[in-house]
Design a protein around this motif. Structure first.
Motif, mmCIF file in Angstrom:
data_model
loop_
_atom_site.group_PDB
_atom_site.id
_atom_site.type_symbol
_atom_site.label_atom_id
_atom_site.label_comp_id
_atom_site.label_asym_id
_atom_site.label_seq_id
_atom_site.Cartn_x
_atom_site.Cartn_y
_atom_site.Cartn_z
ATOM 1 N N ARG A 101 0.622 -1.184 -0.149
ATOM 2 C CA ARG A 101 -0.064 -0.081 0.071
ATOM 3 C C ARG A 101 0.698 1.380 -0.130
ATOM 4 O O ARG A 101 0.600 2.277 -0.636
ATOM 5 N N SER A 102 1.941 1.178 0.708
ATOM 6 C CA SER A 102 2.792 2.543 0.708
ATOM 7 C C SER A 102 3.416 2.742 -0.583
ATOM 8 O O SER A 102 3.947 3.859 -0.755
ATOM 9 N N ASP A 103 3.499 1.822 -1.581
ATOM 10 C CA ASP A 103 4.155 2.174 -2.985
ATOM 11 C C ASP A 103 3.039 2.630 -4.087
ATOM 12 O O ASP A 103 3.299 2.718 -5.342
ATOM 13 N N GLU A 104 1.807 2.880 -3.370
ATOM 14 C CA GLU A 104 0.565 3.374 -4.475
ATOM 15 C C GLU A 104 1.169 4.618 -5.327
ATOM 16 O O GLU A 104 0.789 4.702 -6.453
ATOM 17 N N GLN A 105 1.269 5.617 -4.371
ATOM 18 C CA GLN A 105 1.685 6.962 -5.135
ATOM 19 C C GLN A 105 2.934 6.612 -6.141
ATOM 20 O O GLN A 105 2.990 7.371 -7.557
ATOM 21 N N THR A 106 3.881 5.903 -5.821
ATOM 22 C CA THR A 106 5.022 5.702 -6.883
ATOM 23 C C THR A 106 4.611 5.201 -7.992
ATOM 24 O O THR A 106 4.925 5.122 -9.019
ATOM 25 N N ALA A 107 3.749 3.914 -7.774
ATOM 26 C CA ALA A 107 3.204 3.011 -8.749
ATOM 27 C C ALA A 107 2.309 4.094 -9.858
ATOM 28 O O ALA A 107 2.315 3.852 -10.943
ATOM 29 N N GLN A 108 1.611 4.966 -9.376
ATOM 30 C CA GLN A 108 0.788 5.848 -9.974
ATOM 31 C C GLN A 108 1.544 6.865 -11.045
ATOM 32 O O GLN A 108 1.516 7.031 -12.076
ATOM 33 N N VAL A 109 2.749 7.194 -10.418
ATOM 34 C CA VAL A 109 3.497 8.297 -11.053
ATOM 35 C C VAL A 109 4.258 7.232 -12.215
ATOM 36 O O VAL A 109 4.131 7.634 -13.418
ATOM 37 N N LEU A 110 4.842 6.029 -11.955
ATOM 38 C CA LEU A 110 5.419 5.505 -12.999
ATOM 39 C C LEU A 110 4.455 4.840 -13.932
ATOM 40 O O LEU A 110 4.824 4.946 -15.200
ATOM 41 N N GLY A 111 3.038 4.678 -13.839
ATOM 42 C CA GLY A 111 2.116 4.314 -14.727
ATOM 43 C C GLY A 111 1.959 5.691 -15.606
ATOM 44 O O GLY A 111 1.629 5.246 -16.913
ATOM 45 N N GLU A 112 2.308 6.758 -15.402
ATOM 46 C CA GLU A 112 1.913 8.045 -15.972
ATOM 47 C C GLU A 112 3.301 8.634 -16.833
ATOM 48 O O GLU A 112 3.105 8.651 -17.824
ATOM 49 N N ILE A 113 4.605 8.305 -16.546
ATOM 50 C CA ILE A 113 5.608 8.629 -16.969
ATOM 51 C C ILE A 113 6.304 7.435 -18.105
ATOM 52 O O ILE A 113 6.738 7.808 -18.857
ATOM 53 N N ASN A 446 -8.985 14.171 -18.107
ATOM 54 C CA ASN A 446 -9.941 15.079 -18.461
ATOM 55 C C ASN A 446 -9.492 15.258 -19.960
ATOM 56 O O ASN A 446 -9.850 16.384 -20.478
ATOM 57 N N GLY A 447 -8.386 15.235 -20.356
ATOM 58 C CA GLY A 447 -7.345 15.651 -21.586
ATOM 59 C C GLY A 447 -6.740 16.689 -21.248
ATOM 60 O O GLY A 447 -5.798 16.785 -22.319
ATOM 61 N N ALA A 448 -6.523 17.409 -20.263
ATOM 62 C CA ALA A 448 -5.345 18.426 -19.811
ATOM 63 C C ALA A 448 -4.167 17.899 -19.690
ATOM 64 O O ALA A 448 -4.031 16.724 -19.330
ATOM 65 N N ALA A 449 -2.998 18.577 -20.074
ATOM 66 C CA ALA A 449 -1.854 18.641 -19.802
ATOM 67 C C ALA A 449 -1.366 18.583 -18.239
ATOM 68 O O ALA A 449 -1.742 19.733 -17.781
ATOM 69 N N GLU A 450 -0.603 17.563 -17.811
ATOM 70 C CA GLU A 450 -0.159 17.906 -16.241
ATOM 71 C C GLU A 450 1.405 17.538 -16.460
ATOM 72 O O GLU A 450 1.863 16.989 -17.333
ATOM 73 N N TYR A 451 2.314 18.049 -15.517
ATOM 74 C CA TYR A 451 3.758 18.082 -15.578
ATOM 75 C C TYR A 451 3.751 17.219 -14.162
ATOM 76 O O TYR A 451 3.584 17.808 -13.014
ATOM 77 N N VAL A 452 4.589 16.122 -14.470
ATOM 78 C CA VAL A 452 5.191 15.238 -13.275
ATOM 79 C C VAL A 452 6.443 15.105 -13.081
ATOM 80 O O VAL A 452 7.192 15.079 -14.168
ATOM 81 N N SER A 453 6.843 15.504 -11.707
ATOM 82 C CA SER A 453 8.319 15.202 -11.572
ATOM 83 C C SER A 453 8.668 14.063 -10.689
ATOM 84 O O SER A 453 7.876 13.287 -10.064
ATOM 85 N N PHE A 454 9.671 13.242 -11.336
ATOM 86 C CA PHE A 454 10.181 11.920 -10.839
ATOM 87 C C PHE A 454 11.668 11.774 -10.774
ATOM 88 O O PHE A 454 12.441 12.444 -11.694
ATOM 89 N N ASP A 455 12.022 11.011 -9.741
ATOM 90 C CA ASP A 455 13.364 10.676 -9.585
ATOM 91 C C ASP A 455 13.554 9.395 -8.870
ATOM 92 O O ASP A 455 12.503 9.023 -8.444
ATOM 93 N N GLY A 456 14.693 8.820 -9.220
ATOM 94 C CA GLY A 456 14.980 7.364 -8.644
ATOM 95 C C GLY A 456 14.772 7.174 -6.878
ATOM 96 O O GLY A 456 14.466 6.126 -6.642
#
Length: 612
Positions: A101-113, A446-456
């Motif tokens: 459960r603690s990795d849900e946020q990381t998994a969501q970001v990985l699924g986007e990038i 919703n089709g809008a552009a979003e900017y996501v930051s990520f690092d290892g």
């Protein structure tokens, strides 16, 4: 690692120790030649398949035919085109799922990038080329690498299609990850090698030659040299040696930063095989050309007989007696109205050569061979949009296509398994090399552009090494698939599945069903059920308040129901129309009006001093 002249002497971290030298290159060159001899049959089959794909298989069948007619029909190519269309209509899309459960946020970001990373690496084109290669030869190879010089020196993940003619592994293994060594050979212009490795001279390849496809253009290989990437595993670590012309160019074991760590932390060869029809005990398989080669040969031979017979029948020939004295030039010129004859002309002196028509069995046998090819390649007419028995409805055609695409779906599953492995390697490279934050532009729901930051660092929280599951689904770009999905949605609507008062029955039905996007439909039904329950609660509260006002003031309840907008034909409270949030809003307004009336009635009662 065995059979390699490496030194295991201790070394200081600050100073490089030359564990690999030219003697190791000599041993690697010997292994490369041994591996190449082990896959010579595969190489010849790949070259032959390419000629069949180009409809030039007479080059690999002993040269051009001696017959004046040498047809090459495209039934084989047509089957490949339809299978390739199936693969492209269902391109894979990854969904990254956490195991904790603690990795849900990381998994969501990985699924986007990750889709953005694959798009930047040109995965669409690579998938397209690998699909063709897989269909032709039975096995495609994806390469997943880290390019440290890309993106202005920050480095980036790169992907590529690797030709099996350039890849060499231990002949006895069934999985290339089990091979002790793996060689990838590329032909590079000497000028580029001299720029990358100044002071080095590249004089020849010492007898090493990579098989080449039969080409129409002229090619001068004297200005190129073979650059060898030698991957090997040692003590669970992956290492790399680069050499050309027998000279060492680079060795990861000589690199202080990689000597103990290895090239990639995941410890796997950066190559993934996608096999169509697997062969037991081998890492590769065979493709559709190997299946359809013989039927295509028989079809071409029958076409040759039919066309040759048609040519003979369409060009009349004659027996002419020498004593007839016919002017042959005038006789052969069909533009002349008169032909001069010196002697007698009758059937004994001039007779047409009769060409007997072919037996109908030959025509029928050709049609049977075409049908055989369609069946063996699972390329039936309905797969390409053709129908029988007068079926014209789009939904019926889509249903027939889905029923007839079992082979394509099976083929897609193997491609998706390979895609999952590719994404796993991408995640591991992100974990290892994304040490600096990067920004990705993603598309929201919703089709809008979003900017996501990520690092290892986000993948190494609290000293743990998060592990993710990868779920692969198709993009559904096929118009018939979209049409079928839309028709199914209308059927659900007509069945009343979105009616709030039927939510319990709808959820019971959905629990027994299985279809793509089911969870979203369940959530919509549950939301409607919740809103409906809230509306009912507000309506009951309104009715209770109205009854209280009527008891206090002695007014007719039906008049109070009309005042708050809930009057029915029988004088009893009616249900508020509409659905969802509009229902709740209308009921809330009615409740506010009823509460206001109740408050006013209570105030008037207090002023009169009458009891409740």
């Amino acid at each position: 690692m065995k059979n390699l002249p490496f030194s295991d002497e201790p070394q200081e971290a600050a100073e490089p120790v030359k564990r690999v030298d030219d003697s190791a290159v000599a041993e690697g060159f010997r292994l490369l030649l041994e591996y190449k001899r082990g896959k010579s049959v595969l190489e010849q089959r790949i070259i032959s398949n390419e000629e069949w794909y180009r409809l030039r298989h007479n080059r690999v069948q002993g040269g051009a035919s001696k017959s004046p007619i040498d047809p090459h029909s495209a039934w084989l190519l047509n089957s490949l085109m339809n299978k390739h269309a199936d693969l492209m209509d269902n391109m894979p899309v990854p969904a990254i799922l956490p195991r904790e459960r603690s990795d849900e946020q990381t998994a969501q970001v990985l699924g986007e990038i990750i889709p953005v990373i694959l798009e930047r690496a040109g995965f669409d084109e690579i998938y397209d080329r690998c699909s063709w290669y897989k269909l032709k030869n039975g096995t495609a190879c994806y390469g997943v690498f880290w390019d440290g010089g890309a993106d202005g020196g920050m480095g980036e993940i790169t992907l590529g299609r690797v030709d099996l003619l350039n890849l060499f592994w231990e002949p006895t293994v069934q999985d290339i990850q089990d091979s002790p060594n793996l060689f990838c050979v590329r032909q590079v212009p000497v000028e580029i090698l001299r720029e990358q490795y100044p002071g080095m001279e590249f004089t020849g390849d010492r007898g090493l030659a990579v098989e080449q496809y039969i080409r129409d253009d002229a090619r001068d290989d004297s200005k190129s040299a073979l650059l060898v990437d030698w991957y090997y595993k040692k003590a669970g670590k992956l290492h790399l040696i680069k050499f050309a012309s027998g000279k060492l160019l680079y060795a990861s074991e000589n690199d202080p930063a990689l000597a103990e760590r290895g090239l990639y932390d995941h410890g796997k060869y950066p190559f993934v095989f996608d096999t169509l029809f697997p062969l037991e005990g081998l890492p590769y398989g065979f493709g559709f050309i190997d299946v359809m080669r013989d039927p295509q040969t028989y079809i071409d031979q029958l076409d040759q007989c039919i066309l040759y017979n048609a040519r003979l029948a369409g060009r009349p020939r004659w027996y002419i007696s020498d004593s007839t004295g016919i002017n042959e030039d005038e006789f052969a010129d069909w533009s002349r109205d008169f032909v001069h004859v010196a002697g007698k002309v009758d059937e004994e002196h001039l007779r047409q050569i009769t060409v007997n028509p072919l037996n109908a069995y030959i025509i029928n046998h050709r049609e049977a061979k075409i049908a055989e090819m369609k069946e063996t390649s699972a390329n039936r007419d309905v797969s390409s949009g053709g129908t029988q028995s007068g079926v014209t409805a789009a939904s019926a055609i889509a249903a027939m296509q889905e029923a007839g695409n079992k082979v394509s779906r099976d083929m897609l599953k193997s491609s998706y398994r390979t895609y999952r492995k590719v994404v796993e390697l991408v995640i591991e490279l992100i974990r290892q090399f994304y040490d600096v934050g990067r920004v990705f532009r993603v598309v929201a729901e919703n089709g809008a552009a979003e900017y996501v930051s990520f690092d290892g660092q986000q993948m190494a929280l609290e000293g743990r090494r998060p592990v993710f599951d990868i779920e692969v689904s198709p993009q559904k770009s096929n118009p018939f698939n979209r049409l079928s999905q839309n028709e199914f949605a209308k059927e659900l609507y007509q069945a009343g599945i979105f009616r709030p008062d039927m939510a319990d029955q709808a959820l019971a039905m959905l629990d027994m069903m299985e279809f793509e996007g089911k969870q979203k439909v369940v959530e919509k039904v549950q939301q409607g059920q919740t809103l409906f329950q809230q509306v009912q609660a507000l309506q009951q509260a309104c009715a209770q308040l109205a009854q209280r006002v009527a008891a206090t003031t002695g007014e007719d309840p039906s008049g109070l129901f009309a005042a708050i907008g809930m009057q029915g034909q029988t004088g009893t409270p009616r249900q508020v129309g509409g659905s969802g949030s509009s229902q709740r809003g209308t009921a809330a307004q009615a409740y506010d009006r009823a509460a206001s009336l109740a408050q006013g009635a209570e105030q008037r009662r207090l002023e009169r001093g009458s009891p409740v």
